[in-house]
Design an enzyme around this catalytic site. Structure first.
Site, PDB file in Angstrom:
ATOM      1  N   GLU A  83      -3.023   1.572  -4.061  1.00 21.96           N
ATOM      2  CA  GLU A  83      -3.454   2.752  -4.814  1.00 21.96           C
ATOM      3  C   GLU A  83      -2.588   3.044  -6.042  1.00 21.96           C
ATOM      4  O   GLU A  83      -3.002   3.826  -6.911  1.00 21.96           O
ATOM      5  CB  GLU A  83      -3.493   3.979  -3.899  1.00 21.96           C
TER       6      GLU A  83
ATOM      7  N   GLU B 195      -1.440  22.130   9.639  1.00 22.45           N
ATOM      8  CA  GLU B 195      -2.223  21.077   9.014  1.00 22.45           C
ATOM      9  C   GLU B 195      -3.333  21.666   8.156  1.00 22.45           C
ATOM     10  O   GLU B 195      -3.600  22.868   8.190  1.00 22.45           O
ATOM     11  CB  GLU B 195      -2.808  20.148  10.087  1.00 22.45           C
TER      12      GLU B 195
ATOM     13  N   ASP C   6       0.849  -1.182   0.000  1.00 18.70           N
ATOM     14  CA  ASP C   6       0.000   0.000   0.000  1.00 18.70           C
ATOM     15  C   ASP C   6       0.888   1.237   0.000  1.00 18.70           C
ATOM     16  O   ASP C   6       2.044   1.188   0.440  1.00 18.70           O
ATOM     17  CB  ASP C   6      -0.911   0.000   1.233  1.00 18.70           C
TER      18      ASP C   6
ATOM     19  N   ILE D 184       0.421   8.933   2.200  1.00 16.06           N
ATOM     20  CA  ILE D 184       1.225  10.105   2.539  1.00 16.06           C
ATOM     21  C   ILE D 184       1.062  10.394   4.027  1.00 16.06           C
ATOM     22  O   ILE D 184      -0.068  10.406   4.532  1.00 16.06           O
ATOM     23  CB  ILE D 184       0.797  11.319   1.695  1.00 16.06           C
ATOM     24  N   HIS D 185       2.168  10.637   4.711  1.00 15.62           N
ATOM     25  CA  HIS D 185       2.149  10.844   6.152  1.00 15.62           C
ATOM     26  C   HIS D 185       2.994  12.045   6.545  1.00 15.62           C
ATOM     27  O   HIS D 185       3.843  12.512   5.779  1.00 15.62           O
ATOM     28  CB  HIS D 185       2.674   9.595   6.880  1.00 15.62           C
ATOM     29  N   ARG D 186       2.771  12.512   7.769  1.00 18.18           N
ATOM     30  CA  ARG D 186       3.586  13.583   8.359  1.00 18.18           C
ATOM     31  C   ARG D 186       4.879  12.976   8.873  1.00 18.18           C
ATOM     32  O   ARG D 186       4.876  12.157   9.790  1.00 18.18           O
ATOM     33  CB  ARG D 186       2.801  14.220   9.509  1.00 18.18           C
TER      34      ARG D 186
END
Length: 488
Positions: free
Chosen positions: A230, A286, A162, A165-167
């Site tokens: 994805e 954010e 998989d 997108i992450h911080r």
């Protein structure tokens, strides 16, 4: 043909006003984002800001061999250019891409442009903070952040992969903290599986890729359930599979033509305070427009290597910018369109996950009532959207004669086709998103836990039996360029 970041930039150069460069040196610490805030950030960034071109900074203080690109997707029009589709049809494009999805393919080292230069963490001089010019958005940020890293990992049990997108905050020369929104990220499931067995989870972070990948990576359930990669949607957008290259230091794959790849392992049972180096109590801005609080205990990636193309381009974004609206909102639009079309074909004409909600909190539904029995179905469509996407907070429903991409037109509909006592439907006590600061018991005693909200439908549609009384003034449809040649 756009198939990587560099071809995307070349594509934009053909369109006036979509791309600019500067050779003036810039500090990646707050200054770079401060500049772009005025040039083209838009979104929920504090005013003054505006929607503008993507911008390349050719000289980065402390990083003589790198460039930084910001704002590639901070315009819906620009997303349309890069995906070869009209801006108002992007949700439909993504739905078609799902139907013709193509699994990624693995290629050999000879096609791994991302590995033209290799830096191994075993080298005593290795320091990710010197190798990757990750900016901070503000002076309060916990540290340099990778905001557009395509994080790729594999389920230890099923071997399904998989991308999300992450911080990601750079904490030391070889450590990165990784933030997971509770309960909604598949990589967190993979991490938990590995952690229960006290095993590290290999992970790659690809930066600077085909924008089709960045958009596809933001799909969420139910369209992309656990086990859905994805990258298949990105393959469907381009009608060709995404190419993956084997990492040089961990047992995982990365985007073969990425500008940068960070290779590492998510360590089991290791946590780190996010603002370890700044002590500000803040993380980074954010998408709702506020700076998120620093997390006291985040999972840690131990970096094993950094690889990159020659003369690499770092890609970044401002957290609350229009870029987030594009990446988060367009896949959600596609999913809502698909779900409602299945339940009531031909009724939902379009969806826009609007800028004020950062692409997540607000959706505008354009609904067509054709017969008397359609009355009420518009609210059913809104309930379907709420049931599937927990992060949606407000839904506005408008008729087919309203331009959903023009918030002035939406507010006009709300002013002339809406009465607060009968057209507001509230659904209190529903799980929403923890980054909305109003979703907290301190804001309202009706909220039992942080992240719970009162979801609301604003029905701005004309009752079917009154449609003949709400016909907009009809103007002559002419081609104005006869009188004003430059008018587009």
């Amino acid at each position: 043909m756009v198939d990587d970041l560099r071809s995307a930039i070349e594509c934009l150069k053909q369109y006036e006003g979509e791309y600019i460069e500067t050779d003036v040196a810039v500090d990646p610490h707050a200054q770079l984002a401060g500049v772009y805030r005025h040039i083209g950030a838009g979104g929920t960034v504090k005013r003054p800001t505006k929607e503008g071109p993507a911008m390349m900074f050719n000289r980065i203080n402390g990083h003589p061999d790198a460039k930084v690109l910001i704002g590639l997707l901070s315009s819906r029009k620009r997303v349309g250019v890069l995906l070869d589709e009209k801006p108002e049809r992007l949700g439909f494009l993504l739905n078609d891409a799902i139907k013709r999805k193509q699994p990624p393919v693995k290629v050999g080292k000879e096609k791994a442009k991302c590995q033209e230069v290799v830096h191994l963490a075993s080298n005593p001089d290795f320091d990710i903070r010197k190798l990757v010019p990750a900016p901070t958005n503000t002076q309060e940020d916990a540290g340099p952040y990778i905001t557009l890293g395509m994080c790729y990992a594999t389920n230890p049990i099923t071997k399904e992969s998989d991308i999300t997108i992450h911080r990601l905050c750079l904490q030391s020369k070889d450590e990165i903290t990784m933030f997971f929104t509770p309960g909604v990220r598949h990589l967190d499931v993979f991490r938990e599986i590995a952690e229960k067995e006290n095993r590290a989870l290999p992970i790659s972070i690809s930066i600077g890729v085909d924008p089709a990948i960045e958009i596809a990576a933001c799909f969420e359930p139910p369209t992309t359930p656990l086990g859905f990669n994805e990258l298949e949607i990105a393959g469907g957008i381009r009608n060709k599979p995404v190419e993956l290259a084997k990492c040089v230091s961990v047992d995982e794959y990365a985007i073969a033509n990425a500008e940068y790849v960070i290779e590492g392992e998510l360590l089991p049972n290791v946590r780190m305070r996010e603002d370890l180096n700044s002590n500000t109590g803040k993380a980074m801005p954010e998408f709702p427009g506020y700076t998120g609080p620093a997390n006291p205990a985040l999972p840690v990636i131990k970096v094993k290597a950094v690889t990159h193309r020659k003369n690499p381009i770092m890609q970044t974004c401002i957290g609350p910018s229009e870029e987030h609206v594009s990446m988060a909102g367009i896949p959600t639009e596609a999913s809502i369109l698909s779900m409602v079309e299945e339940a009531m074909p031909g009724k939902l004409l379009n969806v826009y996950c609007a800028t004020p909600g950062g692409g997540k909190f607000v959706a505008i539904l354009q609904f067509k009532k054709s017969i008397p029995s359609d009355e009420g179905r518009q609210r059913q469509a809104a309930l379907l959207a709420f049931s599937a996407f927990s992060e949606l907070k407000h839904i506005y429903i408008v008729d087919e004669d309203v331009d959903i991409f023009d918030m002035n037109d939406v507010m006009w509909a709300m002013t002339t086709r809406f009465q607060g006592d009968i057209d507001i439907i509230t659904i209190p006590g529903v799980r929403c998103h923890p980054l909305d600061p109003s979703n907290d018991s301190a804001y309202s005693p009706s909220i039992k836990d942080h992240g719970i909200a009162c979801k609301t439908i604003f029905d701005c549609t004309v009752p079917f039996h009154l449609k003949d009384r709400f016909i907009r003034a009809k103007f002559m449809d002419v081609d104005a360029t006869k009188w004003v040649p430059d008018e587009k």
